[in-house]
Design an enzyme around this catalytic site. Sequence first.
Site, PDB file in Angstrom:
ATOM      1  N   GLY A   1       0.841  -1.205   0.000  1.00 37.60           N
ATOM      2  CA  GLY A   1       0.000   0.000   0.000  1.00 37.60           C
ATOM      3  C   GLY A   1       0.869   1.244   0.000  1.00 37.60           C
TER       4      GLY A   1
ATOM      5  N   GLU B   1       5.478  -4.697   6.285  1.00 37.80           N
ATOM      6  CA  GLU B   1       5.834  -6.018   6.834  1.00 37.80           C
ATOM      7  C   GLU B   1       5.876  -7.109   5.757  1.00 37.80           C
ATOM      8  OE1 GLU B   1       4.574  -9.942   7.847  1.00 37.80           O
ATOM      9  OE2 GLU B   1       2.999  -8.446   7.504  1.00 37.80           O
TER      10      GLU B   1
ATOM     11  N   THR C   1       4.870   2.332   6.127  1.00 36.85           N
ATOM     12  CA  THR C   1       3.451   2.013   6.275  1.00 36.85           C
ATOM     13  C   THR C   1       2.800   3.033   7.185  1.00 36.85           C
ATOM     14  OG1 THR C   1       1.794   0.516   7.207  1.00 36.85           O
ATOM     15  CG2 THR C   1       3.999   0.289   8.090  1.00 36.85           C
ATOM     16  N   ILE C   2       1.595   3.423   6.835  1.00 33.71           N
ATOM     17  CA  ILE C   2       0.880   4.319   7.752  1.00 33.71           C
ATOM     18  C   ILE C   2       0.530   3.582   9.034  1.00 33.71           C
ATOM     19  CG2 ILE C   2      -0.072   5.768   5.910  1.00 33.71           C
ATOM     20  CD1 ILE C   2      -2.809   4.375   6.474  1.00 33.71           C
ATOM     21  N   ASP C   3       0.536   2.230   8.992  1.00 30.35           N
ATOM     22  CA  ASP C   3       0.131   1.440  10.172  1.00 30.35           C
ATOM     23  C   ASP C   3       1.146   1.504  11.317  1.00 30.35           C
ATOM     24  OD1 ASP C   3      -1.974   0.727   8.607  1.00 30.35           O
ATOM     25  OD2 ASP C   3      -1.499  -1.405   8.501  1.00 30.35           O
TER      26      ASP C   3
ATOM     27  N   MET D   1      -7.630   3.071   9.414  1.00 26.99           N
ATOM     28  CA  MET D   1      -6.867   1.904   8.961  1.00 26.99           C
ATOM     29  C   MET D   1      -6.077   1.292  10.109  1.00 26.99           C
ATOM     30  SD  MET D   1      -5.642   2.582   5.073  1.00 26.99           S
ATOM     31  CE  MET D   1      -6.814   2.379   3.719  1.00 26.99           C
ATOM     32  N   GLY D   2      -5.617   0.079   9.887  1.00 27.79           N
ATOM     33  CA  GLY D   2      -4.887  -0.653  10.919  1.00 27.79           C
ATOM     34  C   GLY D   2      -5.389  -2.079  10.910  1.00 27.79           C
ATOM     35  N   ARG D   3      -4.667  -2.895  10.129  1.00 29.13           N
ATOM     36  CA  ARG D   3      -5.141  -4.250   9.871  1.00 29.13           C
ATOM     37  C   ARG D   3      -4.988  -5.142  11.093  1.00 29.13           C
ATOM     38  NH1 ARG D   3      -3.774  -5.459   4.155  1.00 29.13           N
ATOM     39  NH2 ARG D   3      -1.787  -4.617   4.793  1.00 29.13           N
TER      40      ARG D   3
ATOM     41  N   ARG E   1      -4.179   7.896   3.493  1.00 27.10           N
ATOM     42  CA  ARG E   1      -2.912   7.604   2.811  1.00 27.10           C
ATOM     43  C   ARG E   1      -2.610   8.600   1.697  1.00 27.10           C
ATOM     44  NH1 ARG E   1      -3.401   1.388   1.789  1.00 27.10           N
ATOM     45  NH2 ARG E   1      -3.213   2.020  -0.381  1.00 27.10           N
TER      46      ARG E   1
HETATM   47  O1  F6P Z   1      -0.862  -1.654   5.216  1.00 30.89           O
HETATM   48  C1  F6P Z   1      -1.292  -0.368   5.060  1.00 30.89           C
HETATM   49  C2  F6P Z   1      -2.766  -0.297   4.817  1.00 30.89           C
HETATM   50  O2  F6P Z   1      -3.088   1.053   4.651  1.00 30.89           O
HETATM   51  C3  F6P Z   1      -3.626  -0.974   5.882  1.00 30.89           C
HETATM   52  O3  F6P Z   1      -3.880  -0.157   6.983  1.00 30.89           O
HETATM   53  C4  F6P Z   1      -4.870  -1.293   5.106  1.00 30.89           C
HETATM   54  O4  F6P Z   1      -5.557  -2.406   5.645  1.00 30.89           O
HETATM   55  C5  F6P Z   1      -4.352  -1.639   3.763  1.00 30.89           C
HETATM   56  O5  F6P Z   1      -3.123  -0.958   3.610  1.00 30.89           O
HETATM   57  C6  F6P Z   1      -5.309  -1.272   2.651  1.00 30.89           C
HETATM   58  O6  F6P Z   1      -4.705  -1.620   1.454  1.00 30.89           O
HETATM   59  P1  F6P Z   1      -5.364  -1.455   0.016  1.00 30.89           P
HETATM   60  O7  F6P Z   1      -5.206  -0.020  -0.355  1.00 30.89           O
HETATM   61  O8  F6P Z   1      -4.587  -2.331  -0.870  1.00 30.89           O
HETATM   62  O9  F6P Z   1      -6.783  -1.851   0.150  1.00 30.89           O
END
Ligand code: F6P
Length: 344
Positions: free
Chosen positions: A10, A103, A125-127, A169-171, A275
């Site tokens: 991302g 990661e 990563t923004i996470d 966000m924050g998986r 983002r």
């Molecule tokens: O890993 C960064 C992140 O912004 C997560 O917080 C989020 O779940 C994911 O990317 C979303 O990714 P995409 O833009 O591919 O849906």
Amino acid sequence: MRIGVLTSGGDCPGLNAVIRALVRVVERTHGGSVVGFRNAWQGVLEDDWEVLDVARCRGILPRGGTIIGTSRVQPYARDDGVELVRRSMERHSLDGFVVIGGEGSLSCAADLVVDGVPCIGVPKTIDNDVVGTELTFGFDTAVSICTSAIDRLHTTAEAHDRVMVVEVMGRKVGHIALRAGIAGGATMVLVPEVPFDIDEVAGALRRRHDGVSFASIVVVAEGAVPVPGTLEVPEYRTDEFGHQRLGGISHLLAAEIEERTGIETRVTILGHVQRGGSPTAFDRVLATRFGAAAADAAAAGSWGTMVGLAADRVVEVPLAEVARRRRPVDLHLYERVARPFFAS
Ligand code: F6P
């Protein structure tokens, strides 16, 4: 020295600042050159690339996104992937790759190092969940965006006496939710690390709104999960890194809150707004430091490492120590500063 660079996973504000610093230091300090591969490993596998020099990188420092594009394609998803990466190295006479990723991308880089492909990682990563660094660039920008959104939601929530559920966000980790929730004065913060009890959530909101008109802001990380067996959560799709595509927990949460409390509850999903756009000054500086350090690491032959931040100094840590791990939120901070505010 000639290195390949790619931005993988991302996107995140600050990627262009890393590229710019990397190119400048490789070219000006070490007399080398940089090849940028488009759309992460896809560009390596399909030989889609461009020369990145100082002239090409002018003016990109404040720009969000990435001038070389990104994707979640990874070489191990196909049988000939690693072989194609090796061939690309030979074709372009590369010493190795600088992989700017989170990661999943850094784990892939660690595996490639084991398979004989020299890589240096830059955590992105923004996470903010990469281990081996105190911070990743993009996080500060995301927290700022979420905080100003929460500020705005306070006033409209107060006008209508509503509960506002704000999904960020924050998986697997709740760094954004926790920081933005604290900064924005949220009523509650729900993070993936601490499964939430819907009865506790609804009960606290009911008590808070009991007899008085009040507004509440519930900040929920997209990866927040209920205590097992209490609520049914939808199945999610996964990408080539095995990451789930999340989004929507707030709708489930809002419906349950409204049903259990009778208080009108609305949802705001901040999504990719977090983002997009220009990085904060803090992220521009951090990204620039990381880009410069990656160039120095390549020049020094420190392949198999990732640049990271420790006590405000840029350090090199082995990629093998970073792979397949995530840094959770500081639970002490959560319990100390976020939990006591539940419905107070
Ligand atoms: O890993 C960064 C992140 O912004 C997560 O917080 C989020 O779940 C994911 O990317 C979303 O990714 P995409 O833009 O591919 O849906």
